[in-house]
Design a protein around this motif. Structure first.
Motif, PDB file in Angstrom:
ATOM      1  N   LEU A 198       0.984  -1.220   0.033  1.00  0.00           N
ATOM      2  CA  LEU A 198       0.084   0.056  -0.038  1.00  0.00           C
ATOM      3  C   LEU A 198       0.892   1.282   0.091  1.00  0.00           C
ATOM      4  CD1 LEU A 198      -3.118  -0.364   2.377  1.00  0.00           C
ATOM      5  CD2 LEU A 198      -2.930  -0.168  -0.270  1.00  0.00           C
ATOM      6  N   LYS A 199       2.045   1.261   0.550  1.00  0.00           N
ATOM      7  CA  LYS A 199       2.875   2.545   0.598  1.00  0.00           C
ATOM      8  C   LYS A 199       3.317   2.760  -0.909  1.00  0.00           C
ATOM      9  CE  LYS A 199       5.145   1.828   5.301  1.00  0.00           C
ATOM     10  NZ  LYS A 199       6.234   1.517   5.856  1.00  0.00           N
ATOM     11  N   LEU A 200       3.521   1.730  -1.576  1.00  0.00           N
ATOM     12  CA  LEU A 200       3.769   2.022  -3.065  1.00  0.00           C
ATOM     13  C   LEU A 200       2.547   2.552  -4.054  1.00  0.00           C
ATOM     14  CD1 LEU A 200       6.312  -1.081  -3.808  1.00  0.00           C
ATOM     15  CD2 LEU A 200       6.676   1.029  -2.920  1.00  0.00           C
ATOM     16  N   ALA A 201       1.392   2.409  -3.477  1.00  0.00           N
ATOM     17  CA  ALA A 201       0.227   2.951  -4.284  1.00  0.00           C
ATOM     18  C   ALA A 201       0.267   4.404  -4.213  1.00  0.00           C
ATOM     19  CB  ALA A 201      -0.922   2.245  -3.779  1.00  0.00           C
ATOM     20  N   CYS A 202      -0.244   5.090  -5.389  1.00  0.00           N
ATOM     21  CA  CYS A 202      -0.424   6.419  -5.576  1.00  0.00           C
ATOM     22  C   CYS A 202      -1.705   6.736  -5.683  1.00  0.00           C
ATOM     23  CB  CYS A 202       0.420   6.891  -6.769  1.00  0.00           C
ATOM     24  SG  CYS A 202      -0.150   6.185  -8.440  1.00  0.00           S
ATOM     25  N   GLY A 203      -2.106   7.834  -5.277  1.00  0.00           N
ATOM     26  CA  GLY A 203      -3.435   8.322  -5.315  1.00  0.00           C
ATOM     27  C   GLY A 203      -4.177   7.917  -4.102  1.00  0.00           C
ATOM     28  N   ASP A 204      -5.448   7.936  -3.827  1.00  0.00           N
ATOM     29  CA  ASP A 204      -6.126   7.734  -2.591  1.00  0.00           C
ATOM     30  C   ASP A 204      -6.356   6.297  -2.426  1.00  0.00           C
ATOM     31  OD1 ASP A 204      -7.730   8.118  -0.458  1.00  0.00           O
ATOM     32  OD2 ASP A 204      -9.483   8.619  -1.299  1.00  0.00           O
ATOM     33  N   THR A 205      -5.721   5.733  -1.348  1.00  0.00           N
ATOM     34  CA  THR A 205      -6.039   4.519  -0.848  1.00  0.00           C
ATOM     35  C   THR A 205      -7.074   4.243   0.209  1.00  0.00           C
ATOM     36  OG1 THR A 205      -4.065   4.530   0.792  1.00  0.00           O
ATOM     37  CG2 THR A 205      -3.450   4.069  -1.502  1.00  0.00           C
ATOM     38  N   PHE A 206      -7.925   5.162   0.678  1.00  0.00           N
ATOM     39  CA  PHE A 206      -8.778   5.084   1.667  1.00  0.00           C
ATOM     40  C   PHE A 206      -9.627   4.142   1.652  1.00  0.00           C
ATOM     41  CE2 PHE A 206     -12.899   6.103   3.547  1.00  0.00           C
ATOM     42  CZ  PHE A 206     -12.684   6.548   4.850  1.00  0.00           C
ATOM     43  N   VAL A 207     -10.362   3.504   0.162  1.00  0.00           N
ATOM     44  CA  VAL A 207     -11.229   2.567   0.191  1.00  0.00           C
ATOM     45  C   VAL A 207     -10.591   1.372   0.452  1.00  0.00           C
ATOM     46  CG1 VAL A 207     -12.553   1.343  -1.517  1.00  0.00           C
ATOM     47  CG2 VAL A 207     -12.567   3.903  -1.241  1.00  0.00           C
ATOM     48  N   SER A 208      -9.296   1.050   0.130  1.00  0.00           N
ATOM     49  CA  SER A 208      -8.356   0.037   0.250  1.00  0.00           C
ATOM     50  C   SER A 208      -8.240  -0.486   1.930  1.00  0.00           C
ATOM     51  CB  SER A 208      -7.061  -0.152  -0.368  1.00  0.00           C
ATOM     52  OG  SER A 208      -7.364   0.260  -1.837  1.00  0.00           O
ATOM     53  N   GLU A 209      -7.818   0.968   2.430  1.00  0.00           N
ATOM     54  CA  GLU A 209      -7.818   0.753   3.843  1.00  0.00           C
ATOM     55  C   GLU A 209      -8.918   0.123   4.594  1.00  0.00           C
ATOM     56  OE1 GLU A 209      -5.626   4.526   5.174  1.00  0.00           O
ATOM     57  OE2 GLU A 209      -4.424   4.266   3.325  1.00  0.00           O
ATOM     58  N   MET A 210      -9.898   0.819   4.143  1.00  0.00           N
ATOM     59  CA  MET A 210     -11.239   0.693   5.040  1.00  0.00           C
ATOM     60  C   MET A 210     -11.616  -0.950   4.857  1.00  0.00           C
ATOM     61  SD  MET A 210     -12.582   3.035   6.823  1.00  0.00           S
ATOM     62  CE  MET A 210     -10.697   3.165   7.065  1.00  0.00           C
ATOM     63  N   LEU A 211     -11.463  -1.414   3.614  1.00  0.00           N
ATOM     64  CA  LEU A 211     -11.750  -2.828   3.350  1.00  0.00           C
ATOM     65  C   LEU A 211     -10.816  -3.697   3.933  1.00  0.00           C
ATOM     66  CD1 LEU A 211     -12.179  -2.734  -0.449  1.00  0.00           C
ATOM     67  CD2 LEU A 211     -13.925  -2.997   1.074  1.00  0.00           C
ATOM     68  N   ILE A 212      -9.526  -3.380   4.185  1.00  0.00           N
ATOM     69  CA  ILE A 212      -8.391  -4.218   4.874  1.00  0.00           C
ATOM     70  C   ILE A 212      -8.936  -3.994   6.471  1.00  0.00           C
ATOM     71  CG2 ILE A 212      -6.134  -4.103   5.912  1.00  0.00           C
ATOM     72  CD1 ILE A 212      -5.358  -2.843   3.134  1.00  0.00           C
ATOM     73  N   TYR A 213      -9.430  -2.959   7.004  1.00  0.00           N
ATOM     74  CA  TYR A 213      -9.946  -2.997   8.341  1.00  0.00           C
ATOM     75  C   TYR A 213     -11.119  -3.937   8.393  1.00  0.00           C
ATOM     76  CZ  TYR A 213      -7.014   0.608  10.195  1.00  0.00           C
ATOM     77  OH  TYR A 213      -5.870   1.426  10.656  1.00  0.00           O
ATOM     78  N   ILE A 214     -12.020  -3.605   7.634  1.00  0.00           N
ATOM     79  CA  ILE A 214     -13.150  -4.645   7.733  1.00  0.00           C
ATOM     80  C   ILE A 214     -12.928  -6.095   7.597  1.00  0.00           C
ATOM     81  CG2 ILE A 214     -15.358  -5.011   6.660  1.00  0.00           C
ATOM     82  CD1 ILE A 214     -15.465  -2.399   5.505  1.00  0.00           C
ATOM     83  N   ALA A 215     -11.944  -6.492   6.720  1.00  0.00           N
ATOM     84  CA  ALA A 215     -11.564  -7.879   6.595  1.00  0.00           C
ATOM     85  C   ALA A 215     -10.627  -8.238   7.830  1.00  0.00           C
ATOM     86  CB  ALA A 215     -10.677  -8.035   5.440  1.00  0.00           C
ATOM     87  N   ALA A 216     -10.193  -7.429   8.363  1.00  0.00           N
ATOM     88  CA  ALA A 216      -9.219  -7.554   9.714  1.00  0.00           C
ATOM     89  C   ALA A 216     -10.065  -7.845  10.855  1.00  0.00           C
ATOM     90  CB  ALA A 216      -8.132  -6.550  10.057  1.00  0.00           C
ATOM     91  N   VAL A 217     -11.216  -6.953  10.839  1.00  0.00           N
ATOM     92  CA  VAL A 217     -12.174  -7.180  12.015  1.00  0.00           C
ATOM     93  C   VAL A 217     -12.893  -8.400  11.834  1.00  0.00           C
ATOM     94  CG1 VAL A 217     -14.408  -6.292  12.948  1.00  0.00           C
ATOM     95  CG2 VAL A 217     -12.507  -4.637  12.618  1.00  0.00           C
ATOM     96  N   LEU A 218     -13.398  -8.787  10.709  1.00  0.00           N
ATOM     97  CA  LEU A 218     -14.176 -10.225  10.579  1.00  0.00           C
ATOM     98  C   LEU A 218     -13.222 -11.364  10.662  1.00  0.00           C
ATOM     99  CD1 LEU A 218     -16.228  -9.228   7.074  1.00  0.00           C
ATOM    100  CD2 LEU A 218     -17.170  -9.536   9.676  1.00  0.00           C
ATOM    101  N   ILE A 219     -12.170 -11.340  10.381  1.00  0.00           N
ATOM    102  CA  ILE A 219     -11.277 -12.511  10.251  1.00  0.00           C
ATOM    103  C   ILE A 219     -10.122 -12.584  11.403  1.00  0.00           C
ATOM    104  CG2 ILE A 219      -9.413 -13.669   9.027  1.00  0.00           C
ATOM    105  CD1 ILE A 219     -10.438 -12.334   6.504  1.00  0.00           C
ATOM    106  N   VAL A 220      -9.953 -11.372  12.139  1.00  0.00           N
ATOM    107  CA  VAL A 220      -9.055 -11.342  13.161  1.00  0.00           C
ATOM    108  C   VAL A 220      -9.824 -10.979  14.446  1.00  0.00           C
ATOM    109  CG1 VAL A 220      -6.962 -10.306  14.074  1.00  0.00           C
ATOM    110  CG2 VAL A 220      -7.026 -10.737  11.718  1.00  0.00           C
ATOM    111  N   THR A 221     -10.323  -9.910  14.630  1.00  0.00           N
ATOM    112  CA  THR A 221     -10.857  -9.563  15.725  1.00  0.00           C
ATOM    113  C   THR A 221     -12.148 -10.333  16.426  1.00  0.00           C
ATOM    114  OG1 THR A 221     -10.302  -7.115  15.329  1.00  0.00           O
ATOM    115  CG2 THR A 221     -11.740  -7.257  16.943  1.00  0.00           C
ATOM    116  N   ILE A 222     -13.067 -10.651  15.457  1.00  0.00           N
ATOM    117  CA  ILE A 222     -14.284 -11.468  15.830  1.00  0.00           C
ATOM    118  C   ILE A 222     -13.798 -12.977  16.499  1.00  0.00           C
ATOM    119  CG2 ILE A 222     -16.380 -12.547  15.136  1.00  0.00           C
ATOM    120  CD1 ILE A 222     -16.815 -10.081  13.657  1.00  0.00           C
ATOM    121  N   PRO A 223     -13.008 -13.606  15.529  1.00  0.00           N
ATOM    122  CA  PRO A 223     -12.453 -14.933  16.132  1.00  0.00           C
ATOM    123  C   PRO A 223     -11.792 -14.694  17.411  1.00  0.00           C
ATOM    124  CG  PRO A 223     -11.889 -14.911  13.810  1.00  0.00           C
ATOM    125  CD  PRO A 223     -12.393 -13.546  14.342  1.00  0.00           C
ATOM    126  N   PHE A 224     -10.860 -13.593  17.628  1.00  0.00           N
ATOM    127  CA  PHE A 224     -10.274 -13.543  18.949  1.00  0.00           C
ATOM    128  C   PHE A 224     -11.100 -13.169  19.957  1.00  0.00           C
ATOM    129  CE2 PHE A 224      -7.675 -10.448  21.862  1.00  0.00           C
ATOM    130  CZ  PHE A 224      -6.575 -11.323  22.123  1.00  0.00           C
TER     131      PHE A 224
END
Length: 323
Positions: A198-224
């Motif tokens: 993501l550090k190498l991506a140019c332009g707005d990465t907000f959508v990608s970051e939000m999707l990563i957070y959502i996936a992390a919550v579903l796959i990491v936080t909820i199981p934990f």
């Protein structure tokens, strides 16, 4: 040195370079410490062989020993096999890079590596949750245990753990690699992980970051959280057991699993859920080493040295080989 040269070389590249023009990345891994190259190669070679052999032995004895044909050891065998797959996605390429000093990785290979890491990481989260549920049923509802955790249910839980994360992680990988990349193609990491890409991506990465957070919550936080709920009920039940021996045995089994849970989930949570401003290449590499290398290396030690059934099965296997 080579690290500075690569940086200077890529600074000269025009920022207009986008994904369609970019056909490969450069994994810098440990290029900033060239004097430690052979030491690191030797160290990670030993670590990789240790992980494959130790987890392979646990997988083998859980399949061959009649005394270990229970749901707990069925899950442990699958977990050991998963750890071999998990570490094989990153370490062999890193070793090859250290040996050859050719650090380039094609766009497709980079995306494939990221997808495999994400899918196997999701599987580990789900499988650790299943293992916690197994301990919860065994300790809190022992009379219903044979019915609830029958062979068919165990197969379904393991299959679900392996399959559940695939669509989400393939979609996430596709979304990240559909971004435009401009300027440098240097990945300051030892594998294609989300933060350095993501550090190498140019332009707005907000959508990608939000999707990563959502996936992390579903796959990491909820199981934990589910694991913590299971263990809070387990601890409550164990404390009510009349026998001190039974309490000690239950705590011994559960503490092994909890140690693995905190090692894996702790490093993964900090990597994917901490703010972008707190990301640094050194910290990312260190945290990644924990959940991709340190945890798989210590799992067999944690489970086997603290488990009498596993050590007995291992002793039996060694005696057979020596006879």
């Amino acid at each position: 040195n080579q690290y500075r040269y690569l940086n200077m070389q890529h600074k000269e590249k025009p920022p207009e370079a986008n994904l369609t023009e970019l056909i490969e990345f450069v994994l810098l891994d440990f290029a900033d410490v060239p004097h430690l190259r052979w030491l690191l190669f030797g160290l990670f070679s030993v670590i990789y062989i240790t992980i494959v052999m130790s987890n392979g032995i646990i997988f083998l004895i859980t399949k061959l020993d009649p005394a270990l044909q229970t749901p707990m050891y069925y899950f442990l065998g699958n977990f050991s096999f998963l750890e071999i797959c998990y570490v094989s996605v990153t370490l062999p390429r890193m070793l090859m890079n250290l040996w050859t000093q050719r650090r380039t990785i094609s766009l497709v290979a980079c995306a494939t590596q990221m997808c495999c890491i994400l899918v196997l990481g999701a599987t580990e989260c789900f499988l650790l949750t299943v293992m916690a549920y197994d301990r919860y049923v065994a300790i809190c509802n022992p009379l219903h245990y044979p019915l609830v955790m029958n062979h068919k249910i165990c197969i379904q839980l393991v299959a679900g753990s392996w399959i559940s994360g695939i669509p989400v992680q393939i979609g996430q990988t596709f979304q990240i690699f559909s971004l435009s990349f401009c300027g440098s193609n240097l990945i300051d990491h030892f594998f294609c992980d989300i933060p350095p890409i993501l550090k190498l991506a140019c332009g707005d990465t907000f959508v990608s970051e939000m999707l990563i957070y959502i996936a992390a919550v579903l796959i990491v936080t909820i199981p934990f959280l589910l694991i913590l709920i299971s263990y809070s009920k387990i601890i409550s039940t164990v404390l009510q057991l009349p026998s001190a021996t039974r309490r000690a045995k239950a705590f011994s089994t559960c503490s092994s699993h909890l140690l693995v849970v905190f090692l894996f989930f702790g490093s993964a949570t900090i990597t994917y859920l901490r703010p972008k401003s707190n990301h640094s290449a050194g910290t990312d590499r260190l945290l990644s080493l924990f959940y991709t290398t340190v945890t798989p290396m210590f799992n067999p030690l944690i489970y086997s040295l603290r488990n009498k059934d596993v050590t007995a099965a291992l002793r039996k296997l060694l005696l057979k080989k020596m006879a």
